[in-house]
Enzyme design. Structure first.
Site, PDB file in Angstrom:
ATOM      1  N   CYS A  90       4.297  -9.544   9.573  1.00  0.00           N
ATOM      2  CA  CYS A  90       4.274  -8.370  10.495  1.00  0.00           C
ATOM      3  C   CYS A  90       3.114  -8.303  11.286  1.00  0.00           C
ATOM      4  O   CYS A  90       2.277  -9.265  11.379  1.00  0.00           O
ATOM      5  CB  CYS A  90       4.328  -7.270   9.285  1.00  0.00           C
ATOM      6  SG  CYS A  90       5.159  -5.813   9.999  1.00  0.00           S
ATOM      7  N   CYS A 136       1.834  -4.726  11.794  1.00  0.00           N
ATOM      8  CA  CYS A 136       1.045  -3.469  11.752  1.00  0.00           C
ATOM      9  C   CYS A 136      -0.226  -3.523  11.389  1.00  0.00           C
ATOM     10  O   CYS A 136      -1.064  -2.370  11.589  1.00  0.00           O
ATOM     11  CB  CYS A 136       1.962  -2.652  10.708  1.00  0.00           C
ATOM     12  SG  CYS A 136       2.305  -3.457   9.341  1.00  0.00           S
ATOM     13  N   CYS A 149       4.919  -2.196  13.610  1.00  0.00           N
ATOM     14  CA  CYS A 149       4.946  -3.376  13.233  1.00  0.00           C
ATOM     15  C   CYS A 149       5.739  -4.322  14.551  1.00  0.00           C
ATOM     16  O   CYS A 149       6.444  -5.249  14.355  1.00  0.00           O
ATOM     17  CB  CYS A 149       6.186  -3.254  12.092  1.00  0.00           C
ATOM     18  SG  CYS A 149       5.641  -2.370  10.767  1.00  0.00           S
ATOM     19  N   LYS A 200      14.867  -2.740   3.643  1.00  0.00           N
ATOM     20  CA  LYS A 200      13.242  -2.094   3.712  1.00  0.00           C
ATOM     21  C   LYS A 200      13.691  -0.603   3.979  1.00  0.00           C
ATOM     22  O   LYS A 200      13.828  -0.451   5.265  1.00  0.00           O
ATOM     23  CB  LYS A 200      12.475  -2.679   4.545  1.00  0.00           C
ATOM     24  CG  LYS A 200      10.884  -2.375   4.551  1.00  0.00           C
ATOM     25  CD  LYS A 200      10.113  -2.927   5.122  1.00  0.00           C
ATOM     26  CE  LYS A 200       8.536  -2.233   5.076  1.00  0.00           C
ATOM     27  NZ  LYS A 200       7.702  -3.205   5.703  1.00  0.00           N
ATOM     28  N   ARG A 248      -1.426   2.278   3.272  1.00  0.00           N
ATOM     29  CA  ARG A 248      -1.871   2.534   4.616  1.00  0.00           C
ATOM     30  C   ARG A 248      -3.389   2.648   4.511  1.00  0.00           C
ATOM     31  O   ARG A 248      -4.105   1.872   5.400  1.00  0.00           O
ATOM     32  CB  ARG A 248      -1.333   3.886   5.384  1.00  0.00           C
ATOM     33  CG  ARG A 248       0.247   3.966   5.275  1.00  0.00           C
ATOM     34  CD  ARG A 248       0.743   3.294   6.577  1.00  0.00           C
ATOM     35  NE  ARG A 248       2.240   2.925   6.441  1.00  0.00           N
ATOM     36  CZ  ARG A 248       3.355   3.913   6.675  1.00  0.00           C
ATOM     37  NH1 ARG A 248       3.024   5.062   7.307  1.00  0.00           N
ATOM     38  NH2 ARG A 248       4.340   3.527   6.724  1.00  0.00           N
ATOM     39  N   ARG A 301       7.917   4.906  10.944  1.00  0.00           N
ATOM     40  CA  ARG A 301       8.549   3.685  11.065  1.00  0.00           C
ATOM     41  C   ARG A 301      10.054   3.999  11.185  1.00  0.00           C
ATOM     42  O   ARG A 301      10.718   3.030  10.794  1.00  0.00           O
ATOM     43  CB  ARG A 301       8.371   2.743  10.114  1.00  0.00           C
ATOM     44  CG  ARG A 301       6.497   2.502  10.016  1.00  0.00           C
ATOM     45  CD  ARG A 301       6.412   1.033   9.566  1.00  0.00           C
ATOM     46  NE  ARG A 301       5.018   0.958   8.764  1.00  0.00           N
ATOM     47  CZ  ARG A 301       3.959   0.808   9.899  1.00  0.00           C
ATOM     48  NH1 ARG A 301       3.981   0.772  11.077  1.00  0.00           N
ATOM     49  NH2 ARG A 301       2.591   0.804   9.325  1.00  0.00           N
ATOM     50  N   LYS A 349      13.165  -2.883  -1.123  1.00  0.00           N
ATOM     51  CA  LYS A 349      11.666  -2.409  -1.313  1.00  0.00           C
ATOM     52  C   LYS A 349      11.675  -0.869  -0.724  1.00  0.00           C
ATOM     53  O   LYS A 349      12.435  -0.641   0.609  1.00  0.00           O
ATOM     54  CB  LYS A 349      10.790  -3.142  -0.138  1.00  0.00           C
ATOM     55  CG  LYS A 349       9.360  -2.507  -0.094  1.00  0.00           C
ATOM     56  CD  LYS A 349       8.784  -3.232   1.060  1.00  0.00           C
ATOM     57  CE  LYS A 349       7.329  -2.660   1.154  1.00  0.00           C
ATOM     58  NZ  LYS A 349       6.693  -2.875   2.301  1.00  0.00           N
ATOM     59  N   SER A 358       2.782   0.399  -3.388  1.00  0.00           N
ATOM     60  CA  SER A 358       1.750   1.010  -3.524  1.00  0.00           C
ATOM     61  C   SER A 358       1.786   2.681  -4.300  1.00  0.00           C
ATOM     62  O   SER A 358       1.216   2.777  -5.154  1.00  0.00           O
ATOM     63  CB  SER A 358       0.956   1.161  -2.400  1.00  0.00           C
ATOM     64  OG  SER A 358       1.750   1.738  -1.396  1.00  0.00           O
ATOM     65  N   TYR A 366       1.609  -4.710  -8.218  1.00  0.00           N
ATOM     66  CA  TYR A 366       0.123  -4.977  -8.207  1.00  0.00           C
ATOM     67  C   TYR A 366      -0.151  -5.050  -9.611  1.00  0.00           C
ATOM     68  O   TYR A 366      -1.401  -5.150  -9.801  1.00  0.00           O
ATOM     69  CB  TYR A 366      -0.489  -3.626  -7.599  1.00  0.00           C
ATOM     70  CG  TYR A 366       0.075  -3.600  -6.034  1.00  0.00           C
ATOM     71  CD1 TYR A 366      -0.675  -4.142  -4.979  1.00  0.00           C
ATOM     72  CD2 TYR A 366       1.244  -2.733  -5.659  1.00  0.00           C
ATOM     73  CE1 TYR A 366      -0.350  -4.489  -3.761  1.00  0.00           C
ATOM     74  CE2 TYR A 366       1.528  -2.530  -4.302  1.00  0.00           C
ATOM     75  CZ  TYR A 366       1.008  -3.585  -3.217  1.00  0.00           C
ATOM     76  OH  TYR A 366       1.245  -3.573  -1.950  1.00  0.00           O
TER      77      TYR A 366
END
Ligand code: PBG
Ligand code: ZN
Length: 324
Positions: free
Chosen positions: A122, A124, A132, A197, A207, A218, A249, A275, A314
């Site tokens: 990507c 971004c 992006c 997405k 971010r 976006r 996602k 996240s 994560y």
């Protein structure tokens, strides 16, 4: 013959831990988990990400050691995100052979050749406006961005990335990348499409993690979270364009979509616990409201149960260190 109470007593199979594990339908292991990592150039020390307690930006100089540590713990795959100090209007550092995208793959593969390296593809984190792709009259120019995605994918493949994972949400991005890879001689490099997405508020902490310059949103390229039919359509389009694997996602709030796509396609399907999902669990646990380890396992189990083969999370390293 219809067996009902008192013949039917489902509690019989729940009486002790051995019975329960024998009849457990869903499991996940380290074979199913991908650890997303953030790598920053030109810094010397780890930088904690406040909105994601426990996650740090890794200095590029320490990436090799980190990859070795993950491998020792049993992690099989990472997804690389760069935190760039070389921003411009198009994100051109991403297709520079010595740019951060290429260096991350090279360093990771050199450190541990068996580690499967997926290169988030990507712009971004490399554009000065944070979008992006390339801007044209204040809009992200789809087809110009496709050309640049092809260049970035080839650079990452040349640097050793095993899997290209385009997350720009441009129409036609999988086809453009497949063609560019094949023309450059990388017909064996796989594409893990971020095929469905959503434009989700759950990307908030990312971010900060990625140091995004974005003002605005976006929504003109990522999907409306309220659309179920379109979610299936998006993934099937990526399948037709040549994706090797699909993705939903975020994950936890989109289990219905994971199930729909599982039933509509035979490709491997992944889901990305993003996240914000990580942060919600971490902060609730820190406040004493929930048991972190149990909620992590329940959330990942639910994502697998819905139909995901692979999960980006994560929490992967925590689980690996716990011996799963
Ligand atoms: C950017 C990208 C994002 C994430 C992965 N790739 C953020 C966004 O689309 O705004 C989100 C990951 C996360 O929140 O964990 N293309
Ligand atoms: Zn992006």
């Amino acid at each position: 013959m219809s067996s009902q109470f008192p013949e039917a007593r489902p509690r019989r199979l729940r009486r002790n831990a051995s019975l329960r594990s024998l009849f457990q339908e869903t499991e996940f292991s380290l074979n199913d988990l991908v650890l997303p990592i953030f790598v920053e150039e030109e810094i010397d020390d780890f930088v904690p990400i406040n909105s994601m307690p426990g996650v740090m930006r890794i200095p590029e100089s320490k990436l090799a050691g980190e990859i070795e540590r993950y491998a020792r713990a049993g992690i099989k795959s990472v997804m690389t995100f760069g935190v760039s100090h070389h921003l411009d209007s198009s994100g051109s550092d991403t297709w520079n052979e010595n740019g951060l995208v290429s260096r991350m793959s090279r360093i990771a593969k050199d450190a541990v050749p068996e580690m499967i390296v997926m290169s988030d593809t990507c712009f971004c984190e490399y554009t000065d406006h944070g979008h992006c792709g390339v801007l044209h009259h204040h809009e992200v120019d789809n087809d110009q961005t496709l050309i640049n995605l092809g260049k970035q994918a080839v650079a990452a493949a040349r640097a050793g990335a095993d899997v290209i994972a385009p997350s720009a949400a441009m129409d036609g991005q999988v086809q453009a990348i497949r063609r560019a890879l094949d023309e450059a001689g990388f017909s064996q490099t796989a594409i893990m499409a971020y095929s469905t997405k959503f434009a989700s508020a759950l990307y908030g902490p990312f971010r900060e993690a990625g140091g995004s310059a974005l003002k605005g949103d976006r929504k003109s390229y990522q999907m409306n979270p309220m659309n179920r039919r379109e979610a299936v359509r998006e993934s099937l389009l990526d399948e037709q364009e040549g994706a090797d694997a699909l993705m939903v996602k975020p994950a936890g709030a989109y289990l219905d979509i994971i199930r729909d796509i599982r039933e509509a396609s035979r490709l491997p399907l992944s889901a990305y616990q993003v996240s914000g999902e990580y942060a919600m669990i971490k902060f609730a646990a820190q406040a004493g409201a929930i048991d972190e380890d149990r909620v992590v396992r329940e959330s990942l189990g639910a994502i697998k149960r819905a139909g995901a083969d692979l999960i980006f999370t994560y929490f992967a390293m925590d689980l690996a260190l716990a011996g799963i």
